[in-house]
Write a protein that holds these residues in place. Structure first.
Motif, PDB file in Angstrom:
ATOM      1  N   ALA A  21     -28.344 -20.887 105.402  1.00  0.00           N
ATOM      2  CA  ALA A  21     -28.839 -21.939 104.505  1.00  0.00           C
ATOM      3  C   ALA A  21     -29.745 -22.904 105.259  1.00  0.00           C
ATOM      4  O   ALA A  21     -30.796 -23.322 104.754  1.00  0.00           O
ATOM      5  CB  ALA A  21     -27.668 -22.681 103.868  1.00  0.00           C
ATOM      6  N   ILE A  22     -29.357 -23.259 106.484  1.00  0.00           N
ATOM      7  CA  ILE A  22     -30.174 -24.164 107.294  1.00  0.00           C
ATOM      8  C   ILE A  22     -31.502 -23.501 107.642  1.00  0.00           C
ATOM      9  O   ILE A  22     -32.571 -24.124 107.541  1.00  0.00           O
ATOM     10  CB  ILE A  22     -29.414 -24.583 108.561  1.00  0.00           C
ATOM     11  N   ALA A  23     -31.462 -22.247 108.058  1.00  0.00           N
ATOM     12  CA  ALA A  23     -32.690 -21.532 108.398  1.00  0.00           C
ATOM     13  C   ALA A  23     -33.642 -21.481 107.210  1.00  0.00           C
ATOM     14  O   ALA A  23     -34.857 -21.686 107.345  1.00  0.00           O
ATOM     15  CB  ALA A  23     -32.356 -20.119 108.875  1.00  0.00           C
ATOM     16  N   THR A  24     -33.102 -21.236 106.029  1.00  0.00           N
ATOM     17  CA  THR A  24     -33.920 -21.138 104.819  1.00  0.00           C
ATOM     18  C   THR A  24     -34.581 -22.468 104.484  1.00  0.00           C
ATOM     19  O   THR A  24     -35.786 -22.530 104.215  1.00  0.00           O
ATOM     20  CB  THR A  24     -33.052 -20.660 103.631  1.00  0.00           C
ATOM     21  N   VAL A  25     -33.810 -23.542 104.512  1.00  0.00           N
ATOM     22  CA  VAL A  25     -34.349 -24.865 104.186  1.00  0.00           C
ATOM     23  C   VAL A  25     -35.373 -25.306 105.224  1.00  0.00           C
ATOM     24  O   VAL A  25     -36.435 -25.839 104.886  1.00  0.00           O
ATOM     25  CB  VAL A  25     -33.207 -25.900 104.065  1.00  0.00           C
ATOM     26  N   PHE A  26     -35.083 -25.068 106.494  1.00  0.00           N
ATOM     27  CA  PHE A  26     -36.029 -25.458 107.545  1.00  0.00           C
ATOM     28  C   PHE A  26     -37.354 -24.718 107.384  1.00  0.00           C
ATOM     29  O   PHE A  26     -38.429 -25.300 107.561  1.00  0.00           O
ATOM     30  CB  PHE A  26     -35.434 -25.171 108.920  1.00  0.00           C
ATOM     31  N   ALA A  27     -37.272 -23.432 107.060  1.00  0.00           N
ATOM     32  CA  ALA A  27     -38.492 -22.650 106.863  1.00  0.00           C
ATOM     33  C   ALA A  27     -39.276 -23.158 105.655  1.00  0.00           C
ATOM     34  O   ALA A  27     -40.508 -23.253 105.687  1.00  0.00           O
ATOM     35  CB  ALA A  27     -38.144 -21.168 106.686  1.00  0.00           C
ATOM     36  N   GLN A  28     -38.564 -23.497 104.590  1.00  0.00           N
ATOM     37  CA  GLN A  28     -39.222 -24.038 103.396  1.00  0.00           C
ATOM     38  C   GLN A  28     -39.951 -25.337 103.706  1.00  0.00           C
ATOM     39  O   GLN A  28     -40.970 -25.652 103.077  1.00  0.00           O
ATOM     40  CB  GLN A  28     -38.186 -24.267 102.292  1.00  0.00           C
ATOM     41  N   GLN A  29     -39.432 -26.093 104.674  1.00  0.00           N
ATOM     42  CA  GLN A  29     -40.049 -27.368 105.046  1.00  0.00           C
ATOM     43  C   GLN A  29     -41.108 -27.209 106.137  1.00  0.00           C
ATOM     44  O   GLN A  29     -41.586 -28.199 106.665  1.00  0.00           O
ATOM     45  CB  GLN A  29     -38.972 -28.353 105.483  1.00  0.00           C
ATOM     46  N   GLY A  30     -41.432 -25.972 106.466  1.00  0.00           N
ATOM     47  CA  GLY A  30     -42.568 -25.731 107.336  1.00  0.00           C
ATOM     48  C   GLY A  30     -42.272 -25.276 108.740  1.00  0.00           C
ATOM     49  O   GLY A  30     -43.199 -24.965 109.499  1.00  0.00           O
ATOM     50  N   ALA A  31     -41.004 -25.236 109.134  1.00  0.00           N
ATOM     51  CA  ALA A  31     -40.679 -24.828 110.500  1.00  0.00           C
ATOM     52  C   ALA A  31     -40.823 -23.318 110.662  1.00  0.00           C
ATOM     53  O   ALA A  31     -40.650 -22.544 109.710  1.00  0.00           O
ATOM     54  CB  ALA A  31     -39.253 -25.242 110.851  1.00  0.00           C
ATOM     55  N   GLU A  32     -41.130 -22.913 111.881  1.00  0.00           N
ATOM     56  CA  GLU A  32     -41.005 -21.510 112.257  1.00  0.00           C
ATOM     57  C   GLU A  32     -39.596 -21.344 112.798  1.00  0.00           C
ATOM     58  O   GLU A  32     -39.239 -21.966 113.804  1.00  0.00           O
ATOM     59  CB  GLU A  32     -42.028 -21.126 113.317  1.00  0.00           C
ATOM     60  N   VAL A  33     -38.782 -20.546 112.113  1.00  0.00           N
ATOM     61  CA  VAL A  33     -37.373 -20.448 112.476  1.00  0.00           C
ATOM     62  C   VAL A  33     -37.088 -19.155 113.225  1.00  0.00           C
ATOM     63  O   VAL A  33     -37.610 -18.087 112.890  1.00  0.00           O
ATOM     64  CB  VAL A  33     -36.450 -20.574 111.240  1.00  0.00           C
ATOM     65  N   PHE A  34     -36.272 -19.294 114.242  1.00  0.00           N
ATOM     66  CA  PHE A  34     -35.821 -18.154 115.036  1.00  0.00           C
ATOM     67  C   PHE A  34     -34.319 -18.034 114.809  1.00  0.00           C
ATOM     68  O   PHE A  34     -33.550 -18.916 115.210  1.00  0.00           O
ATOM     69  CB  PHE A  34     -36.153 -18.358 116.509  1.00  0.00           C
ATOM     70  N   ILE A  35     -33.930 -16.959 114.140  1.00  0.00           N
ATOM     71  CA  ILE A  35     -32.541 -16.758 113.734  1.00  0.00           C
ATOM     72  C   ILE A  35     -31.829 -15.916 114.781  1.00  0.00           C
ATOM     73  O   ILE A  35     -32.216 -14.780 115.049  1.00  0.00           O
ATOM     74  CB  ILE A  35     -32.482 -16.070 112.363  1.00  0.00           C
ATOM     75  N   LEU A  36     -30.799 -16.495 115.387  1.00  0.00           N
ATOM     76  CA  LEU A  36     -29.986 -15.790 116.368  1.00  0.00           C
ATOM     77  C   LEU A  36     -28.636 -15.462 115.750  1.00  0.00           C
ATOM     78  O   LEU A  36     -27.985 -16.342 115.176  1.00  0.00           O
ATOM     79  CB  LEU A  36     -29.779 -16.644 117.621  1.00  0.00           C
ATOM     80  N   ASP A  37     -28.249 -14.203 115.858  1.00  0.00           N
ATOM     81  CA  ASP A  37     -26.965 -13.805 115.281  1.00  0.00           C
ATOM     82  C   ASP A  37     -26.419 -12.625 116.067  1.00  0.00           C
ATOM     83  O   ASP A  37     -27.186 -11.797 116.573  1.00  0.00           O
ATOM     84  CB  ASP A  37     -27.131 -13.428 113.807  1.00  0.00           C
ATOM     85  N   LEU A  38     -25.106 -12.543 116.161  1.00  0.00           N
ATOM     86  CA  LEU A  38     -24.472 -11.415 116.848  1.00  0.00           C
ATOM     87  C   LEU A  38     -24.805 -10.111 116.144  1.00  0.00           C
ATOM     88  O   LEU A  38     -24.963  -9.066 116.775  1.00  0.00           O
ATOM     89  CB  LEU A  38     -22.953 -11.632 116.891  1.00  0.00           C
ATOM     90  N   ASN A  39     -24.930 -10.180 114.826  1.00  0.00           N
ATOM     91  CA  ASN A  39     -25.237  -9.005 113.997  1.00  0.00           C
ATOM     92  C   ASN A  39     -26.739  -8.979 113.733  1.00  0.00           C
ATOM     93  O   ASN A  39     -27.248  -9.767 112.956  1.00  0.00           O
ATOM     94  CB  ASN A  39     -24.440  -9.084 112.694  1.00  0.00           C
TER      95      ASN A  39
END
Length: 258
Positions: A21-39
């Protein structure tokens, strides 16, 4: 307001739940998001959904408990993006148990992910933020950081550590223009809750969901998007005067549950 244009955000645990949810909102607000996940497949799915909506995202497989891997991953992101403006530590695991029935293995597992994982991510990013002249770190703590919860011994230990690490980092890096805060949610409705109920209360999921929801004075669980909205504020320039602060997002749990 709350624009993240031209900012780079790294989000651990960003493939699902609150992190997604945070990644989605940040991207909507213009950030380039780097999603780190074990999976990796989960991270890819979250990044693909963001890209499909016209925003910027990249996915990385990363184990926050592995310091070498986290350093290499953060270094690769910094090299690609040129800077890291925001780190959100959302990766974490839960555990149910009291002191007398929490095994050493369970305790170590919770500590390794929830405490060492946050340390590893912050440790990997702090030099880059100092070098570039500032940044924002946001950690996911819990109401368990501040109040006693039944059957949450190891989990409370870990989230208490997250809270105090947040305060320490905020204090130590004031002169480096690095802000550090944390959010302490109460129960938030994610797939973890649904899976927990299905596993432990088969056939009673609806009844138990309502019971857990009513432990918050407001009468329901939080939503991942509500956590994301607060995270957006705390990581935006509008919150430039906010550091070393824990924000309960708890439907009144801490103050009104008496």
């Amino acid at each position: 307001m709350f624009s993240l244009q031209h900012k780079t955000a790294v989000i651990t645990g960003g493939g699902s739940g609150i992190g997604r949810a945070i990644a989605t909102v940040f991207a909507q607000q213009g950030a380039e998001v780097f999603i780190l996940d074990l999976n990796k497949s989960t991270a890819d799915e979250a990044a693909d959904a963001i890209i499909a909506s016209g925003h910027k995202a990249r996915a990385y497989a990363a184990n926050v408990a592995d310091q070498k891997q986290m350093k290499e991953t953060i270094a690769a992101i910094a090299q690609e993006a040129g800077r890291i403006d925001i780190l959100v530590n959302s990766a974490g695991i839960s555990h149910i148990g009291r002191l007398d029935n929490t095994t050493e293995e369970d305790f170590d597992r919770v500590y390794t992910v929830n405490v060492k994982g946050v340390y590893n991510a912050m440790h990997a990013v702090i030099h880059q933020m100092k070098q570039q002249g500032g940044g924002v770190i946001l950690n996911m703590a819990s109401i368990a950081s501040s109040v006693g919860l039944n059957d949450r011994f190891a989990y409370s230990m870990s989230k208490g550590a997250v809270l105090t690490m947040t305060l320490s980092v905020a204090k130590d890096y004031l002169k480096d223009n690095i802000r550090c805060n944390c959010i302490s949610p109460a129960r938030v409705h994610t797939s973890f809750v649904d899976n927990f109920l299905a596993k432990n209360y088969p056939g009673q999921e609806k009844e138990m969901f309502e019971k857990l929801s009513k432990t918050q004075p407001i009468g329901r669980m939080g939503k991942p998007d509500e956590v994301a909205s607060l995270a957006l504020y705390l990581c935006s320039d509008e919150a430039s005067f906010v550091t070393g602060t824990d924000y309960p997002l708890d439907g009144g749990f801490i103050r009104l549950n008496s």
